[in-house]
Design a protein around this motif. Structure first.
Motif, PDB file in Angstrom:
ATOM      1  N   ILE A 143       0.854  -1.185   0.000  1.00  0.00           N
ATOM      2  CA  ILE A 143       0.000   0.000   0.000  1.00  0.00           C
ATOM      3  C   ILE A 143       0.890   1.235   0.000  1.00  0.00           C
ATOM      4  O   ILE A 143       1.685   1.444   0.921  1.00  0.00           O
ATOM      5  N   LYS A 144       0.755   2.072  -1.028  1.00  0.00           N
ATOM      6  CA  LYS A 144       1.670   3.201  -1.212  1.00  0.00           C
ATOM      7  C   LYS A 144       1.646   4.175  -0.045  1.00  0.00           C
ATOM      8  O   LYS A 144       2.691   4.677   0.369  1.00  0.00           O
ATOM      9  N   ALA A 145       0.446   4.471   0.462  1.00  0.00           N
ATOM     10  CA  ALA A 145       0.335   5.438   1.547  1.00  0.00           C
ATOM     11  C   ALA A 145       1.084   4.976   2.795  1.00  0.00           C
ATOM     12  O   ALA A 145       1.596   5.801   3.562  1.00  0.00           O
ATOM     13  N   ILE A 146       1.172   3.646   2.996  1.00  0.00           N
ATOM     14  CA  ILE A 146       1.884   3.110   4.156  1.00  0.00           C
ATOM     15  C   ILE A 146       3.364   2.927   3.847  1.00  0.00           C
ATOM     16  O   ILE A 146       4.228   3.443   4.558  1.00  0.00           O
ATOM     17  N   ASP A 147       3.687   2.189   2.789  1.00  0.00           N
ATOM     18  CA  ASP A 147       5.093   1.918   2.467  1.00  0.00           C
ATOM     19  C   ASP A 147       5.846   3.181   2.094  1.00  0.00           C
ATOM     20  O   ASP A 147       7.061   3.275   2.325  1.00  0.00           O
TER      21      ASP A 147
END
Length: 436
Positions: A143-147
């Motif tokens: 998940i881009k927002a997390i990673d």
């Protein structure tokens, strides 16, 4: 082999211990015995002939209080209690992978006990602080927002905070499918039966199911069953961690676990405190969180706990306690969810306390710049939307305005899309190039 044989002899009880039911309420039973410690198990005779198992939650000089695993409709005053020799342990092991079980380790469909040669204590097991370690390896979620903005470490404990209907369960399902872990344990507490069925049979790919075990206690089950479901799930996670595996543990939700603990506390006679929560709730939460983490011995449990807030301010006492216990929190925004922004992660209000551990200096600077742009735009949003801000008046606001659309696009992705870490970092770097 000899040690196991001697342990079985030591655990064997030559004399059975009994008592009689003195008082019955919808959630609690009082009896004059037997002499059993807190957490011990007793079997109660019923008018239907089938015994019901209960757990001791309070002990006094002339009385014990018990919470039943099943409804108390078939129990009458004067019924006999018998102390069970076995401990409150649960089945563990690879035999449960791909299975959906209840708090007692029985198959959710057939009700049969799933065969397993190993059993483990169902309660909390304390781990020495010096046996723990902070891993420098990033936990990849896809998940881009997390990673990209809230990178996590293997063994980190993270809360997902949101009001109802904002997408906590959807985010948990995506994490479950995409997280890079050897084993996954999903514990659903207090959920509707329909949602449990949908998560397990409709929304889970076979490749995910083969490395996952689901432990569920629905909202219509007794409080002790809801609590025991969490303890069973943790026992499974600890078992695989001790074998050296990386386990991803998901609890949805810890708020409903706290509510179940409150029911037990009130039944045991504990005084209510903040928002009616009893002291046993605030004693259990840190012990629960500390079951997760990474060990020097090699295994690790990465924990994801959903926390239900009454509103978007998340000022519930359980929210405040969990924020102080966890290694980071991911806050979901109703405003983002209503705008179709998925995942509805409010990066400005979220934090990963191990960000500096898993990122290099250049990546940290990029994340700090992106967060600064989001914060600057939020502060100036009222002026911008009302037309009172003139472009060119402040360079940092101009830059934040230019970054807004690229960052908004970066922070969104579909629930079925998994993005690699290298691709995520490149996409974040491209946001700055597009804003020039």
């Amino acid at each position: 082999m000899q040690d196991k044989f001697l342990a079985r002899i030591a655990a064997f009880e030559t004399v059975s211990r009994h008592g009689r039911v003195r008082k019955i309420s919808p959630t609690m039973i009082e009896a004059d015995g037997p002499n059993v410690p807190i957490g011990g198990l007793c079997s109660i005779e019923t008018v239907q002939g089938r015994p019901i198992t209960c757990e001791v939650v309070s002990v006094e000089q002339q009385m014990i209080r018990l919470v039943p695993y099943e409804p108390v409709t078939a129990i009458a005053v004067g019924n006999r209690l018998t102390a069970l020799a076995k401990d409150a342990d649960v089945p563990v092991g690879d035999a449960l992978l791909g299975c959906a079980v209840n708090a007692l380790g029985r198959d959710l469909v057939s009700g049969a006990q799933i065969g397993s040669v190993e059993r483990s204590p169902a309660g909390f097991v304390r781990t020495s602080p010096l046996s723990r370690e902070t891993r420098v390896e990033q936990l990849v979620t896809g998940i881009k927002a997390i990673d990209g903005m809230l990178p996590l470490s293997i063994g980190q404990r993270v809360g997902i905070f949101a009001a109802s209907g904002v997408g906590k369960t959807s985010l948990v399902q995506q994490l479950l499918h995409q997280v890079q872990a050897d084993r996954c344990v999903l514990c659903l507490v207090g959920e509707r039966g329909r949602e449990v069925e949908a998560v397990w049979t409709q929304d889970m790919a076979q490749s995910t199911k083969s490395r996952t075990v689901l432990v569920a206690a629905t909202s219509d089950e007794t409080a002790v069953m809801r609590v025991r479901a969490v303890h069973h799930a943790l026992a499974l996670a600890r078992h695989w961690r001790d074998q050296g595996h990386h386990v991803a543990f998901f609890l949805d939700s810890i708020s409903r676990y706290a509510m179940a603990q409150r029911e037990i506390g009130l039944a045991a006679g504990e005084p209510p405190t903040a928002r009616g929560y009893t002291p046993n709730v605030f004693a259990a939460l840190p012990m629960l969180v500390e079951q997760c983490g990474a060990l020097h011995a090699g295994g690790s449990i990465s924990g994801f706990f959903t926390v239900l807030g009454e509103d978007d301010d998340n000022d519930d006492p359980i929210c405040e306690v969990m924020k102080s216990l966890l290694d980071g929190h991911i806050v979901l925004s109703r405003k983002f969810a209503e705008q179709g922004h998925f995942p509805a992660i409010d990066v400005e209000r979220s934090v990963s306390r191990l960000l500096s551990v898993v990122t290099h200096p250049e990546q940290r600077r990029m994340i700090e710049r992106a967060r600064a742009c989001l914060a600057t735009y939020s502060e100036a949003k009222m002026l911008i939307d009302s037309g009172l801000y003139a472009k060119g008046s402040a360079s940092h606001i101009d830059h934040a305005m230019a970054m807004r659309d690229p960052l908004a696009e970066f922070l969104q992705q579909s629930q079925t899309e998994a993005v690699g870490v290298a691709q995520t970092r490149q996409a974040l770097a491209n946001c700055f190039r597009e804003a020039v």
